[in-house]
Scaffold this motif. Structure first.
Motif, PDB file in Angstrom:
ATOM      1  N   ASN A 102       0.819  -1.211   0.000  1.00 12.52           N
ATOM      2  CA  ASN A 102       0.000   0.000   0.000  1.00 12.52           C
ATOM      3  C   ASN A 102       0.854   1.263   0.000  1.00 12.52           C
ATOM      4  N   ASP A 103       2.180   1.083   0.036  1.00 11.72           N
ATOM      5  CA  ASP A 103       3.076   2.216   0.038  1.00 11.72           C
ATOM      6  C   ASP A 103       3.181   2.803  -1.369  1.00 11.72           C
ATOM      7  N   ALA A 104       2.997   4.115  -1.488  1.00  9.59           N
ATOM      8  CA  ALA A 104       3.000   4.764  -2.793  1.00  9.59           C
ATOM      9  C   ALA A 104       4.352   4.652  -3.492  1.00  9.59           C
ATOM     10  N   ASP A 105       5.424   4.534  -2.720  1.00  5.35           N
ATOM     11  CA  ASP A 105       6.767   4.447  -3.289  1.00  5.35           C
ATOM     12  C   ASP A 105       7.225   3.006  -3.515  1.00  5.35           C
ATOM     13  N   GLY A 106       6.366   2.046  -3.212  1.00  3.98           N
ATOM     14  CA  GLY A 106       6.690   0.650  -3.497  1.00  3.98           C
ATOM     15  C   GLY A 106       7.426  -0.091  -2.404  1.00  3.98           C
ATOM     16  N   TRP A 107       7.602   0.509  -1.222  1.00  4.48           N
ATOM     17  CA  TRP A 107       8.303  -0.174  -0.131  1.00  4.48           C
ATOM     18  C   TRP A 107       7.373  -1.177   0.545  1.00  4.48           C
ATOM     19  N   PHE A 108       7.923  -2.311   0.959  1.00  7.05           N
ATOM     20  CA  PHE A 108       7.150  -3.294   1.723  1.00  7.05           C
ATOM     21  C   PHE A 108       8.044  -3.892   2.808  1.00  7.05           C
ATOM     22  N   TYR A 109       7.403  -4.336   3.887  1.00  3.22           N
ATOM     23  CA  TYR A 109       8.143  -4.928   5.007  1.00  3.22           C
ATOM     24  C   TYR A 109       8.008  -6.439   4.980  1.00  3.22           C
ATOM     25  N   LYS A 110       9.096  -7.118   5.243  1.00  5.44           N
ATOM     26  CA  LYS A 110       9.084  -8.574   5.302  1.00  5.44           C
ATOM     27  C   LYS A 110      10.166  -9.004   6.287  1.00  5.44           C
ATOM     28  N   SER A 111       9.774  -9.743   7.316  1.00  4.21           N
ATOM     29  CA  SER A 111      10.742 -10.198   8.312  1.00  4.21           C
ATOM     30  C   SER A 111      11.509 -11.412   7.796  1.00  4.21           C
ATOM     31  N   GLN A 112      12.632 -11.704   8.446  1.00  2.00           N
ATOM     32  CA  GLN A 112      13.436 -12.871   8.059  1.00  2.00           C
ATOM     33  C   GLN A 112      12.632 -14.154   8.189  1.00  2.00           C
ATOM     34  N   VAL A 113      11.810 -14.227   9.231  1.00  2.00           N
ATOM     35  CA  VAL A 113      10.965 -15.405   9.439  1.00  2.00           C
ATOM     36  C   VAL A 113       9.951 -15.548   8.308  1.00  2.00           C
ATOM     37  N   GLU A 114       9.377 -14.432   7.869  1.00  2.00           N
ATOM     38  CA  GLU A 114       8.393 -14.471   6.784  1.00  2.00           C
ATOM     39  C   GLU A 114       9.045 -14.862   5.459  1.00  2.00           C
ATOM     40  N   TRP A 115      10.249 -14.333   5.201  1.00  2.00           N
ATOM     41  CA  TRP A 115      10.963 -14.725   3.983  1.00  2.00           C
ATOM     42  C   TRP A 115      11.169 -16.241   3.956  1.00  2.00           C
ATOM     43  N   GLY A 167      -5.094  -7.575  -7.307  1.00  2.00           N
ATOM     44  CA  GLY A 167      -5.678  -7.193  -6.018  1.00  2.00           C
ATOM     45  C   GLY A 167      -7.187  -7.087  -6.076  1.00  2.00           C
ATOM     46  N   TRP A 168      -7.703  -6.469  -7.151  1.00  2.00           N
ATOM     47  CA  TRP A 168      -9.153  -6.373  -7.313  1.00  2.00           C
ATOM     48  C   TRP A 168      -9.781  -7.755  -7.477  1.00  2.00           C
ATOM     49  N   THR A 169      -9.091  -8.636  -8.192  1.00  2.00           N
ATOM     50  CA  THR A 169      -9.610  -9.998  -8.379  1.00  2.00           C
ATOM     51  C   THR A 169      -9.649 -10.734  -7.048  1.00  2.00           C
ATOM     52  N   ASN A 170      -8.610 -10.552  -6.243  1.00  2.00           N
ATOM     53  CA  ASN A 170      -8.578 -11.184  -4.920  1.00  2.00           C
ATOM     54  C   ASN A 170      -9.712 -10.650  -4.045  1.00  2.00           C
ATOM     55  N   SER A 221     -16.574   1.201  -7.629  1.00  2.00           N
ATOM     56  CA  SER A 221     -16.370   2.343  -8.529  1.00  2.00           C
ATOM     57  C   SER A 221     -16.906   3.633  -7.913  1.00  2.00           C
ATOM     58  N   ALA A 222     -17.757   3.499  -6.907  1.00  2.00           N
ATOM     59  CA  ALA A 222     -18.273   4.677  -6.203  1.00  2.00           C
ATOM     60  C   ALA A 222     -17.229   5.273  -5.258  1.00  2.00           C
ATOM     61  N   HIS A 223     -16.088   4.592  -5.129  1.00  2.00           N
ATOM     62  CA  HIS A 223     -15.011   5.066  -4.249  1.00  2.00           C
ATOM     63  C   HIS A 223     -13.709   5.142  -5.051  1.00  2.00           C
ATOM     64  N   PRO A 224     -13.577   6.143  -5.923  1.00  2.00           N
ATOM     65  CA  PRO A 224     -12.377   6.247  -6.773  1.00  2.00           C
ATOM     66  C   PRO A 224     -11.094   6.497  -5.995  1.00  2.00           C
ATOM     67  N   GLU A 225     -11.227   6.872  -4.725  1.00  2.00           N
ATOM     68  CA  GLU A 225     -10.021   7.092  -3.916  1.00  2.00           C
ATOM     69  C   GLU A 225      -9.350   5.776  -3.525  1.00  2.00           C
ATOM     70  N   VAL A 226     -10.084   4.653  -3.667  1.00  2.00           N
ATOM     71  CA  VAL A 226      -9.539   3.339  -3.347  1.00  2.00           C
ATOM     72  C   VAL A 226      -8.972   2.721  -4.619  1.00  2.00           C
ATOM     73  N   PHE A 240       4.925  -5.882 -14.067  1.00  2.00           N
ATOM     74  CA  PHE A 240       4.979  -4.544 -13.481  1.00  2.00           C
ATOM     75  C   PHE A 240       3.782  -3.705 -13.896  1.00  2.00           C
ATOM     76  N   GLU A 241       3.353  -3.903 -15.173  1.00  2.00           N
ATOM     77  CA  GLU A 241       2.186  -3.182 -15.648  1.00  2.00           C
ATOM     78  C   GLU A 241       0.957  -3.584 -14.841  1.00  2.00           C
ATOM     79  N   ALA A 242       0.831  -4.874 -14.569  1.00  2.00           N
ATOM     80  CA  ALA A 242      -0.307  -5.364 -13.787  1.00  2.00           C
ATOM     81  C   ALA A 242      -0.228  -4.931 -12.338  1.00  2.00           C
ATOM     82  N   SER A 243       0.949  -4.482 -11.900  1.00  2.00           N
ATOM     83  CA  SER A 243       1.114  -4.068 -10.513  1.00  2.00           C
ATOM     84  C   SER A 243       0.708  -2.619 -10.294  1.00  2.00           C
ATOM     85  N   ALA A 244       0.303  -1.924 -11.366  1.00  2.00           N
ATOM     86  CA  ALA A 244      -0.122  -0.532 -11.238  1.00  2.00           C
ATOM     87  C   ALA A 244      -1.432  -0.454 -10.455  1.00  2.00           C
ATOM     88  N   TYR A 245      -1.510   0.516  -9.566  1.00  2.00           N
ATOM     89  CA  TYR A 245      -2.712   0.691  -8.744  1.00  2.00           C
ATOM     90  C   TYR A 245      -3.702   1.592  -9.492  1.00  2.00           C
TER      91      TYR A 245
END
Length: 337
Positions: A53-66, A223-226, A212-217, A166-171
């Motif tokens: 959800n980070d606009a700059d593309g950063w995400f958190y992942k712990s060593q345990v999660e990796w 993600g939409w398919t999920n 579609s009534a909430h264009p801010e989302v 990457f194209e499909a990763s566009a929000y």
């Protein structure tokens, strides 16, 4: 031993639920010179880049999660990270208290690097064939050139496939008339235990009309398919639990929440949303249909400092604790991980 603790580690879900998170491994990344472990880690990083959800593309992942997601040990992760960061296709930064390590894939640089690798490999092979073969072997040269052309096309297709990722990763916001990709829809439906036949055209129209009534989302295509599959699953659970909702002792559960989680926000209105979430959790398992279970659950939840709810971390409260994801994290002991 509490009822919550006794449920941990047991296989209470069907086999397909255990197989709902396959790791996408992109062979094209091996050509970057980062090895199989680096390619695996980068493939998973690309996956999470489309879901942050980070606009700059950063995400958190712990060593345990990796390790849980890829099977890479701590030392394999460290080796892969060094190669990826040194190459410039992945970035790292530390932030927060306690300090956490965040990651970001340099998408444009990665695509350019892959494309450059493909062009360089093709040029090298073409030059070798043009300069190193005698004229008498024209037939063999022709075959070699055909081979090179085929390989070049394959490499370009791989780079194109990565670019498509990457194209499909566009929000993007939801639009009326949106249709999910059927292959992606079937994969998510299988992972969440939803019959894809239950996701009708009318349901998709209702889903797209609502969002579609909430264009801010905004979200990615995947993600939409999920979310659509989640919508269908909630409709199913809601339908199954509606007839029993009246028999759920909602006020009794709220009283236990107040008793065992005194530091959390007080519920002043027991509205339909809270009743609906409680009815969903109540109908999911026979063990949940016992106030003693909820006493144990809220005792576990009282130890949690924050939860990830609706795309952000926040202090826990009843509605969040009753949501499917947070409820599962508490049940499986991952909320404080």
């Amino acid at each position: 031993m509490s009822r919550v603790t006794s449920l941990r580690g047991q296989n209470t879900m069907p086999l397909q639920a255990l197989l709902d998170r396959p790791v996408a491994y992109h062979c094209a990344f091996v050509k970057l010179g980062v090895g199989a472990t680096g390619a695996l880690m980068l493939s998973q990083a690309v996956y999470w880049s489309s879901r942050t959800n980070d606009a700059d593309g950063w995400f958190y992942k712990s060593q345990v999660e990796w390790e849980a997601e890829t099977g890479l040990t701590r030392y394999e992760q460290e080796g892969a990270r060094k190669k990826l960061v040194k190459l410039g296709v992945m970035e790292e930064k530390k932030q927060g208290l306690p300090c956490k390590l965040f990651y970001r894939v340099a998408l444009d640089f990665l695509v350019a690097t892959l494309d450059g690798e493909n062009q360089q490999a093709s040029l090298g092979k073409t030059t070798k064939q043009a300069c190193g073969e005698p004229a008498s072997q024209h037939g063999e040269n022709q075959h070699a050139i055909t081979e090179t052309t085929t390989e070049t096309t394959t490499d370009s297709a791989q780079a194109s496939a990565v670019a498509d990722i990457f194209e499909a990763s566009a929000y993007r916001p939801m639009t009326l008339g949106w249709k999910p990709d059927m292959k992606t829809l079937k994969a998510y439906a299988f992972g969440q235990g939803v019959n894809v036949a239950a996701i009708t055209t009318d349901m998709i129209a209702s889903f797209s009309c609502h969002h579609s009534a909430h264009p801010e989302v905004c979200d990615t295509a995947a993600g939409w398919t999920n979310k659509l599959v989640g919508w269908a699953k909630r409709e199913r659970v809601r339908g199954e639990s509606t007839q029993d909702a009246a028999s759920v002792p909602a006020q009794g559960v709220v009283d236990l929440y107040h008793q065992h989680c005194p530091a959390m926000a007080v519920v002043t209105v027991l509205d339909a949303k809270i009743r609906g979430l409680l009815a969903e959790r109540w109908a999911e398992h026979a063990v949940h249909q016992d106030l003693a279970f909820w006493a144990d659950y809220f005792t576990e939840a009282s130890r949690i400092a924050e939860v990830f709810y609706r795309g952000q971390k926040r202090a826990p409260f009843l509605e969040a604790l009753l949501s499917r994801d947070v409820f599962r994290d508490v049940m499986e002991g991952r909320a404080n991980a």
